[in-house]
Design an enzyme around this catalytic site. Structure first.
Site, mmCIF file in Angstrom:
data_model
loop_
_atom_site.group_PDB
_atom_site.id
_atom_site.type_symbol
_atom_site.label_atom_id
_atom_site.label_comp_id
_atom_site.label_asym_id
_atom_site.label_seq_id
_atom_site.Cartn_x
_atom_site.Cartn_y
_atom_site.Cartn_z
ATOM 1 N N TYR A 191 -0.044 0.032 10.498
ATOM 2 C CA TYR A 191 -0.392 -0.437 9.155
ATOM 3 C C TYR A 191 0.743 -0.139 8.174
ATOM 4 C CZ TYR A 191 -2.996 -1.005 4.777
ATOM 5 O OH TYR A 191 -3.412 -1.398 3.522
ATOM 6 N N SER A 226 0.846 -1.184 0.000
ATOM 7 C CA SER A 226 0.000 0.000 0.000
ATOM 8 C C SER A 226 0.885 1.239 0.000
ATOM 9 C CB SER A 226 -0.886 0.014 1.246
ATOM 10 O OG SER A 226 -1.492 1.284 1.447
#
Length: 319
Positions: free
Chosen positions: A188, A162
């Site tokens: 994350y 990501s």
């Protein structure tokens, strides 16, 4: 970078368009998280091209519903896998028989509140990195066997990362937030950096076995992945993507578009022999943070950090 790879595809391409005309008959693929979001469309495109696809999912009933809905030329298989549970990963690996041409590490958890596995690992790192690391290394013999038997001499692993990897390198001194305050997006981001570093080091270690590993940013897609993300957080992401906060709102991709870069890396002949790189919108990303959603951070491509993470992952899983 002078050897940056571009393709005829782009941000609006779909997975089906990327694989149009390719025959994957006889190729065997695993898609983790294949029962939702871009996992479904990744599996649909691969199966539609003739690959034998296995959905590795936590919810087997949901996986069975997706498998039936896909109506693939070759029946789609479904097997249980909980990436946060080492025993589950071990059972999955032990139950796999025969070669494996394609492994797509697609499943993940995003920006969750602080949660820990029974062994005390922060859940995002445990799921997004450690579980996929254990799966890929456990399936290494199957991948090597597929490469040895393939006319192309290659097997591929795809690591879904990501743009959030820009938010944090791997903080080796406190990966599991035991001493620093927990921040969901930092956790994350760290796990997504780990996904890229895995591609770098796995390609270095496995290239002689005919196994290449690449990472990617699928794009902004509204899926169940955002179940822990509030509408306020999503609005902040949209504004950040606009640069100064006054530009146009973030354009969301459809799941079919979000799966395009995954299947490009998994099966396109355009990527033959290519490994250790990070892609977005069906092109290799430029180094640096070009915007909130584009570019690859140098810390995610650092070979020393990649080797250190590999050794730490082995030690952690063996402990």
């Amino acid at each position: 970078m002078s050897d940056r790879i571009t393709t005829p595809f782009g941000a609006e391409s779909t997975a089906a368009e990327v694989l149009a005309g390719l025959d994957l008959t006889g190729r065997r693929a695993i898609v983790t998280g294949g029962a939702s979001g871009i996992g479904i469309e990744t599996a649909r495109a691969l199966a539609g091209a003739g690959a034998e696809v296995t959905l590795a999912v936590r919810d087997v009933a949901a996986g069975e519903r997706v498998a039936a809905e896909l109506k693939a030329p070759v029946p789609v298989q479904v097997r249980h896998l909980d990436l946060a549970e080492p025993t589950s990963v071990g059972t999955f690996v032990a139950g796999w028989a025969g070669p494996l041409d394609i492994l797509i590490n697609n499943a993940g958890i995003m920006a969750s509140p602080l949660l820990r596995t029974p062994r005390g690992f922060e859940l995002q790192f445990a799921t997004n990195h450690l579980g996929h690391f254990a799966l890929a290394t456990g399936l290494h013999p199957a991948l090597a066997a597929a490469a040895a038997a393939s006319p192309t001499g290659e097997a591929r692993v795809v690591s879904v990362s990501s743009s959030a990897h820009h938010r944090s390198p791997v903080v080796f001194d406190d990966i599991h937030f035991e001493r620093r305050p927990y921040e969901p997006w930092a956790a994350y981001g760290q796990s997504k950096t780990a996904n890229v570093l895995f591609a770098v080091e796995a390609t270095r270690r496995w290239a002689d076995d005919g196994i290449t590993v690449n990472a990617l940013m699928p794009g902004g897609i509204r899926t169940n992945l955002q179940r822990h993300v509030s509408e306020a957080d999503l609005e902040r992401l949209r504004r950040a993507a606009a640069g100064d906060g006054t530009g146009p709102a973030l354009r969301w991709k459809s799941p079919e578009q979000g799966a395009a870069t995954s299947v490009l890396l998994a099966a396109s002949p355009l990527l033959a022999g290519v490994g250790g790189r990070y892609f977005e919108d069906c092109h290799q990303a430029e180094v640096g943070m070009l915007s909130a959603r584009n570019g690859v951070a140098a810390h995610a491509l650092d070979p020393e950090a990649a080797a250190r993470l590999w050794d730490l992952s082995v030690t952690t899983l063996a402990g």
